[in-house]
Design a protein around this motif. Structure first.
Motif: not given
Length: 187
Positions: A58-83
């Motif tokens: 919620t926080y990031l989505a709001g910041i992204s709406r307010d500052y769309p040119d300053l915020i980018e989202f990237g995917q960093h895997g799914l869980r950041h762990r494996m066995n």
């Protein structure tokens, strides 16, 4: 979220600011975001989909709406762990996993990000956790629609030798150092 700045005559300096391992909304994250927004410096936030809390989303989505040119989202895997062989590792991609397993996690993570964040904003950047990946990882992210891949690679002789040895042994890391699979030297 790339920006050019004049550094030397006729030579633009290009930089890329990336903040990894986003999941929970912490005071440190809020301070980081506020600082870069105040300075008008764009940042790409690499989010771990399975660890992204509703509060943080919620926080990031709001910041992204307010500052769309300053915020980018990237995917960093799914869980950041494996066995692997009964040992939990802080990465989740590489030769230890099949193409189908990697692809499934990438697609699931991207779906989660679109559901939790702004579905109207494309998520084109993918960063593999701990910069460990193989050719199948790259193929899976491209098939999922990612167009930018961000991972570390070092051009020194000893790093290149470790990459060559690691790749020949089918490893994603050698003595806890990630193996780059892109096969080229960076300038």
């Amino acid at each position: 979220m790339r920006r050019e700045v004049k550094s030397l005559p006729d030579q633009p300096l290009r930089y890329f600011v990336r903040d990894d391992d986003i999941g929970e909304l912490t005071p440190a994250l809020k301070h980081f975001v506020a600082t870069f927004v105040r300075l008008s410096i764009p940042v790409s936030y690499q989010i771990i989909p399975a660890l992204l809390t509703e509060e943080c989303a919620t926080y990031l989505a709001g910041i992204s709406r307010d500052y769309p040119d300053l915020i980018e989202f990237g995917q960093h895997g799914l869980r950041h762990r494996m066995n692997v062989r009964g040992k939990e590792l802080k990465r989740e991609f590489g030769p230890e996993r099949s193409a189908a397993e990697q692809s499934s996690d990438i697609v699931e993570g991207l779906k989660m990000l679109h559901e939790k964040l702004r579905p109207d904003r494309p998520i084109s950047l993918f960063t593999p956790p701990q910069h460990k990946f193989d050719r199948r990882t790259v193929q899976a992210i491209a098939a999922a629609g990612h167009t930018t891949f961000s991972a570390a690679c070092y051009p020194t002789l000893h790093h290149r030798a470790a990459y060559t040895v690691g790749r020949s042994l089918g490893l994603s890391s050698l003595r806890h150092h990630g193996i780059s699979y892109h096969g080229r030297r960076r300038p």
